[in-house]
Design a protein around this motif. Structure first.
Motif, PDB file in Angstrom:
ATOM      1  N   TYR A 130      -9.308   2.393  11.296  1.00 57.07           N
ATOM      2  CA  TYR A 130      -7.858   2.592  11.376  1.00 57.07           C
ATOM      3  C   TYR A 130      -7.496   4.072  11.339  1.00 57.07           C
ATOM      4  O   TYR A 130      -6.594   4.527  12.044  1.00 57.07           O
ATOM      5  CB  TYR A 130      -7.164   1.858  10.220  1.00 57.07           C
ATOM      6  CG  TYR A 130      -5.665   1.959  10.286  1.00 57.07           C
ATOM      7  CD1 TYR A 130      -4.957   1.227  11.240  1.00 57.07           C
ATOM      8  CD2 TYR A 130      -4.960   2.807   9.433  1.00 57.07           C
ATOM      9  CE1 TYR A 130      -3.577   1.339  11.328  1.00 57.07           C
ATOM     10  CE2 TYR A 130      -3.586   2.919   9.523  1.00 57.07           C
ATOM     11  CZ  TYR A 130      -2.897   2.181  10.469  1.00 57.07           C
ATOM     12  OH  TYR A 130      -1.538   2.295  10.565  1.00 57.07           O
ATOM     13  N   ASP A 131      -8.253   4.837  10.521  1.00 50.85           N
ATOM     14  CA  ASP A 131      -7.973   6.269  10.446  1.00 50.85           C
ATOM     15  C   ASP A 131      -8.282   6.969  11.767  1.00 50.85           C
ATOM     16  O   ASP A 131      -7.597   7.924  12.147  1.00 50.85           O
ATOM     17  CB  ASP A 131      -8.773   6.908   9.298  1.00 50.85           C
ATOM     18  CG  ASP A 131      -8.199   6.509   7.935  1.00 50.85           C
ATOM     19  OD1 ASP A 131      -7.407   5.539   7.912  1.00 50.85           O
ATOM     20  OD2 ASP A 131      -8.539   7.147   6.928  1.00 50.85           O
ATOM     21  N   ARG A 139      -4.537  -4.794   5.609  1.00 52.61           N
ATOM     22  CA  ARG A 139      -5.368  -4.022   6.529  1.00 52.61           C
ATOM     23  C   ARG A 139      -4.829  -4.229   7.935  1.00 52.61           C
ATOM     24  O   ARG A 139      -4.188  -5.234   8.224  1.00 52.61           O
ATOM     25  CB  ARG A 139      -6.813  -4.537   6.485  1.00 52.61           C
ATOM     26  CG  ARG A 139      -7.501  -4.297   5.178  1.00 52.61           C
ATOM     27  CD  ARG A 139      -8.030  -2.877   5.142  1.00 52.61           C
ATOM     28  NE  ARG A 139      -8.790  -2.603   3.941  1.00 52.61           N
ATOM     29  CZ  ARG A 139     -10.104  -2.558   3.907  1.00 52.61           C
ATOM     30  NH1 ARG A 139     -10.802  -2.827   4.997  1.00 52.61           N
ATOM     31  NH2 ARG A 139     -10.732  -2.244   2.798  1.00 52.61           N
ATOM     32  N   ALA A 140      -5.138  -3.295   8.825  1.00 55.73           N
ATOM     33  CA  ALA A 140      -4.699  -3.469  10.205  1.00 55.73           C
ATOM     34  C   ALA A 140      -5.648  -4.408  10.934  1.00 55.73           C
ATOM     35  O   ALA A 140      -6.835  -4.106  11.043  1.00 55.73           O
ATOM     36  CB  ALA A 140      -4.672  -2.119  10.905  1.00 55.73           C
ATOM     37  N   PRO A 141      -5.158  -5.567  11.394  1.00 58.05           N
ATOM     38  CA  PRO A 141      -6.037  -6.511  12.080  1.00 58.05           C
ATOM     39  C   PRO A 141      -6.693  -5.861  13.291  1.00 58.05           C
ATOM     40  O   PRO A 141      -6.020  -5.171  14.073  1.00 58.05           O
ATOM     41  CB  PRO A 141      -5.093  -7.628  12.512  1.00 58.05           C
ATOM     42  CG  PRO A 141      -3.892  -7.485  11.641  1.00 58.05           C
ATOM     43  CD  PRO A 141      -3.776  -6.036  11.315  1.00 58.05           C
ATOM     44  N   PRO A 182      -1.628   0.580   5.634  1.00 57.16           N
ATOM     45  CA  PRO A 182      -3.020   0.183   5.405  1.00 57.16           C
ATOM     46  C   PRO A 182      -3.771   1.207   4.557  1.00 57.16           C
ATOM     47  O   PRO A 182      -4.854   0.912   4.041  1.00 57.16           O
ATOM     48  CB  PRO A 182      -3.618   0.128   6.813  1.00 57.16           C
ATOM     49  CG  PRO A 182      -2.453   0.011   7.724  1.00 57.16           C
ATOM     50  CD  PRO A 182      -1.363   0.781   7.069  1.00 57.16           C
ATOM     51  N   ARG A 183      -3.245   2.407   4.422  1.00 55.77           N
ATOM     52  CA  ARG A 183      -3.962   3.463   3.711  1.00 55.77           C
ATOM     53  C   ARG A 183      -3.514   3.606   2.263  1.00 55.77           C
ATOM     54  O   ARG A 183      -4.291   3.972   1.394  1.00 55.77           O
ATOM     55  CB  ARG A 183      -3.783   4.816   4.402  1.00 55.77           C
ATOM     56  CG  ARG A 183      -4.284   4.845   5.832  1.00 55.77           C
ATOM     57  CD  ARG A 183      -4.107   6.220   6.418  1.00 55.77           C
ATOM     58  NE  ARG A 183      -5.241   7.094   6.131  1.00 55.77           N
ATOM     59  CZ  ARG A 183      -5.148   8.401   5.954  1.00 55.77           C
ATOM     60  NH1 ARG A 183      -3.979   8.978   5.984  1.00 55.77           N
ATOM     61  NH2 ARG A 183      -6.224   9.119   5.720  1.00 55.77           N
ATOM     62  N   GLU A 184      -2.201   3.424   2.013  1.00 55.47           N
ATOM     63  CA  GLU A 184      -1.747   3.574   0.632  1.00 55.47           C
ATOM     64  C   GLU A 184      -0.614   2.607   0.338  1.00 55.47           C
ATOM     65  O   GLU A 184       0.099   2.192   1.248  1.00 55.47           O
ATOM     66  CB  GLU A 184      -1.320   5.023   0.361  1.00 55.47           C
ATOM     67  CG  GLU A 184      -0.372   5.595   1.382  1.00 55.47           C
ATOM     68  CD  GLU A 184      -0.033   7.064   1.105  1.00 55.47           C
ATOM     69  OE1 GLU A 184       0.043   7.432  -0.069  1.00 55.47           O
ATOM     70  OE2 GLU A 184       0.188   7.815   2.056  1.00 55.47           O
TER      71      GLU A 184
END
Lengths: 250, 610
Positions: free
Chosen positions: B141-142, B123-125, B210-212
């Protein structure tokens, strides 16, 4: 007999009126030259006649039939041949095959899958090449020809469907002076022999005044003079356009 | 659909658009300046993903993203200097082939380095949470991605309009020759642009982790998407790429959100086809400037010489007699070579003489194969009848797709054929009831009298030889000449009354029909059909065969098909990283024989005769 009748042709490009109310006719066996300084609207006018550009107003009639909204290929089918300013030939084919293509198209044999193309209309093709003096080069690839010879091939191709009208856009552009005269003499001879009406644009005034039967002069989109070479040469308006004001006695 | 979920899908679309835009912008920039369509752009994206995942564990996500993007930029610069620089003057198709070889090499490199399992990224911290939108939650994040895309557009726009380098890039995009004539150092400009394009692809990939998960399959799917975006937006237009990325990402998002995920690909490609037919140069694209490069005219077609005919006859006779001395595996391989030879010859028919560069010829091969299987197993037709009818389905498909395709030319035509092949593929992939979906169809076996390897080999030999002979013979007919005429000079062809579109349409359908014959034969030779049969890679296989053999020669596709099929078979059986080996072989051949192998041998023979 009038073959081509152009009436009140007009065309604007984004507010610029390239051609304004131009009318003229060409008779069978007659060579009509369309001249004018750069930007006079010659090319626009020419391309409206051959169907590449749709006019805003006016009509183009070939043998009494309107050419409006016809594609170049349909116009050709009616009996109008053409040559291009920059020659357009089939580079991967020989000279003979180029002429054969036009003959195949004329006889509607393009969708034939089983016959051999090289055996089709050989005699007709050679006869046409004979008329333009290219028979001895019939087997050469078009991509290897000298420019002047390409022009002759184009002429043979243009004659393949026995046209009653021939449109030649700058027929001698890109040629050496002596070749120019030769090519135009050939075109003139063919036109008179077969009673073909010819409309051509040209930059070379020697060619125009030597070979045209009649001349029309465009300037700033308008037709400013029309007549036999001697009349046009003497026309004050024409001298002014070509030589500049005050040059009337030059 | 509730208002909340509508908003969520819309935001999802925006978030998806950002990465898509970056990849497409890179592709577009590279094309604008170098005139190369970089097939490997999706591979650069994939590398960006893997490098970011690998680094994130050590240096943290936020450092891993720029590191990955810069690493990919360096890879891009290296590729440009070592490979592309040598082939700028080569024909467009060979350039594409070279970049496709890079796809193969990159894929196997990633397989070797990171293994075949998908790898989940961190995940993005700082942005790991979600915000509430109505009753739904939307990842923070999105939201960041939604903002990042337009920011990159702005940055690119500033670079292109406010820096000297950007001015040079724009100048070269408009008119390469003129820019060179004005003394622009092309070498470094090209390297720089390629590195920038690669940077954008790597960044797009890294930002997706972080998404896929990072996966080996992402390369071709990303590059197909990027093709669609670039073509819809207009080649060479950054703004167009942005608009198109938004459009495509929204279509995707809503198809998934409304529960029609199976039609996503179809919807996407239908949009592309519509745009191309209505605005052939894309939404914001301009009519491409004609390159003034030197072009070599093809030599006139001469009838085959007696020795050549005798040699072909001898080859045919040898193949016919072969079952007497050989059997088993040799015959199976030869069966495959023969039907791919027919596939390659049918592709050459449309690419060479007709000048229509198809990147989706496998669609018709696949349609033939699937039609054969469906006729046999679902319709219970006798095998012989299924084999005879299946090619007609392929021909019909080519007739429908061809109607659109012949309206375009050049690289746009190539993209549209690719798009149609992708539509056909996704329909097959998703229509479980008819095609068996991803499992395909099994039990497609020939009739008992053809069941032995020898009998089926002989059938394939006779059918393929007859079909190839017909296609070759057709090139000497008025129709074949008319196709070449329409290719050589559309202006002149039109001026002598030829309906070039109708001619090309007929040629396209004919080539599709013959590819369908090859496909139907293939189905019965394997006994099973899967979507792989008509995937992008199969279309590219066909291109490789034709180009290896040399597009300007008639027999070239034959030798190209034999060489490539044999190579693929041998290498795939003996080497783990066979894709990389094939990629390396293709690269070597492209660099050593830019005219194709047969073309090369032909040149040497003529030189000897002269």
């Amino acid at each position: 007999m009038t073959v081509l009748a152009v009436k009140s042709l007009s065309k604007s490009f984004g507010g610029v009126r390239a051609v304004r109310d131009v009318s003229f006719t060409v008779a069978a066996g007659e060579l009509l030259a369309m001249i004018g300084p750069n930007g006079a609207g010659k090319t626009t006018c020419f391309n409206m006649v051959n169907g590449q550009i749709a006019p805003d107003a006016g009509s183009v009639e070939f043998e009494g039939r309107s050419l409006a909204r016809l594609a170049p290929r349909q116009i050709w089918r009616l009996g109008v041949g053409r040559t291009f300013q920059i020659t357009a030939t089939f580079g991967s084919m020989t000279v003979r095959e180029n002429v054969q293509m036009a003959l195949l198209s004329h006889h509607r044999r393009l969708f034939s899958f089983f016959s051999l193309s090289k055996d089709q209309f050989v005699k007709d093709a050679e006869a046409l090449l004979d008329r333009v003096g290219m028979r001895d080069q019939a087997g050469r690839a078009c991509s290897l020809l000298a420019y002047g010879d390409l022009k002759r091939v184009e002429l043979a191709v243009a004659l393949a469907n026995r046209p009653r009208l021939l449109l030649m856009d700058e027929p001698t552009a890109g040629m050496a002076p002596e070749e120019r005269d030769e090519l135009m003499r050939l075109a003139a001879e063919l036109a008179r022999d077969s009673r073909i009406a010819v409309l051509f644009t040209e930059h070379d005034m020697d060619v125009v005044f030597t070979h045209a039967d009649r001349i029309i002069v465009l300037a700033e989109g308008e037709l400013i003079a029309e007549g036999a070479p001697a009349e046009v040469r003497a026309n004050a308006r024409v001298r002014e356009v070509y030589l500049g004001a005050g040059a009337g006695h030059a | 659909m509730s208002y909340d979920s509508f908003v969520i899908q819309f935001l999802n679309g925006l978030a998806g658009a950002s990465s898509l835009f970056m990849v497409a912008a890179g592709l577009s920039l590279i094309f604008g300046v170098t005139r190369i369509i970089n097939f490997a752009h999706g591979s650069l994206y994939m590398l960006g993903m893997y490098i970011a995942v690998a680094c994130a564990g050590k240096i943290g996500f936020w450092w891993a993203v720029p590191v990955a993007a810069l690493a990919v930029a360096a890879v891009g610069a290296l590729v440009e200097m070592l490979l592309l620089r040598r082939i700028y003057a080569a024909p467009e198709l060979l350039q594409l082939l070279a970049t496709f070889a890079l796809v193969l090499v990159a894929k196997d490199y990633a397989l070797w380095q990171w293994g075949s399992e998908d790898i989940l990224g961190p995940r993005a911290p700082g942005l790991a949470g979600a915000v509430a939108i109505g009753k739904a939650a939307f990842p923070e994040y999105d939201l960041f991605l939604i903002g990042f895309g337009p920011l990159m557009l702005l940055a690119l726009w500033l670079v292109l309009t406010r820096t000297r380098w950007g001015t040079l890039v724009r100048a070269a995009t408009q008119d390469r020759e003129m820019a060179a004539a004005l003394g622009v150092n092309q070498k470094w400009l090209f390297t720089g642009v390629f590195a920038l394009g690669a940077f954008l692809a790597g960044l797009g990939g890294a930002l997706q982790i972080p998404r896929e998960p990072a996966t080996l399959l992402i390369d071709l799917s990303v590059v197909s998407d990027a093709f669609v975006v670039v073509v819809v937006g207009g080649l060479g237009s950054i703004g167009g790429a942005f608009v198109a990325a938004l459009l495509i990402a929204q279509i995707k998002s809503f198809c998934i959100g409304l529960g029609f995920s199976q039609v996503t690909l179809v919807a996407e490609f239908i949009v592309m086809a519509l745009v191309l037919v209505l605005r052939p140069w894309g939404l914001l694209g301009r009519v491409p400037a004609q390159a003034r490069g030197p072009w070599t005219a093809e030599r006139p077609l001469v009838p085959p010489s007696r020795p050549a005919l005798a040699a072909l006859g001898a080859v045919a006779a040898t193949l016919l007699a072969l079952p007497l001395v050989s059997g088993g595996y040799t015959l199976v391989l030869l069966t495959e070579i023969l039907l791919f030879a027919l596939f390659a010859v049918s592709l050459h028919f449309i690419m060479g003489p007709a000048g229509l560069h198809s990147f989706g010829h496998a669609a018709y091969f696949g349609l033939g194969a699937y039609a054969a299987g469906i006729f046999l197993l679902r319709e219970k037709l006798p095998m012989e009848l299924a084999l005879a009818l299946a090619p007609l389905v392929a021909g019909l498909g080519a007739l429908v797709f061809g109607w659109f395709c012949v309206r375009l030319s050049g690289i746009y035509l190539a993209m549209l054929t690719l798009a149609f092949a992708q539509i056909a593929w996704s329909v097959v992939f998703q229509w479980d009831a008819l095609t068996g979906g991803s499992n395909g169809i099994v039990g497609v076996w020939p009739a008992p009298w053809l069941a032995s390897k020898t009998a089926y080999y002989l059938l394939t030999l006779v059918v393929c030889a007859a079909a190839i002979a017909f296609l070759w013979r057709a090139l000497y007919s008025p129709f074949g000449y008319a196709l070449r005429a329409a290719r050589d000079s559309p202006l002149r062809a039109d001026a002598i009354g030829m309906d070039t579109r109708r001619l090309q349409w007929a040629g396209f359908a004919l080539a599709g029909l013959f590819a369908g014959i090859a496909g139907a034969l293939y189905a019965f030779s394997k006994g099973s059909i899967s979507p792989e049969t008509m995937a992008v890679t199969r279309s590219v296989d066909g291109l490789v065969m034709v180009l290896l053999g040399g597009i300007q020669t008639l027999t070239g596709p034959l030798w190209g098909a034999a060489l490539f099929t044999w190579l693929q078979d041998t290498v795939a059986r003996n080497v783990d990283y066979w894709r990389a080996v094939i990629g390396a072989v293709i690269l070597f051949l492209v660099l050593a024989f830019p005219q194709g192998v047969t073309g090369f041998v032909g040149e040497r023979l003529r030189a000897r005769d002269a």
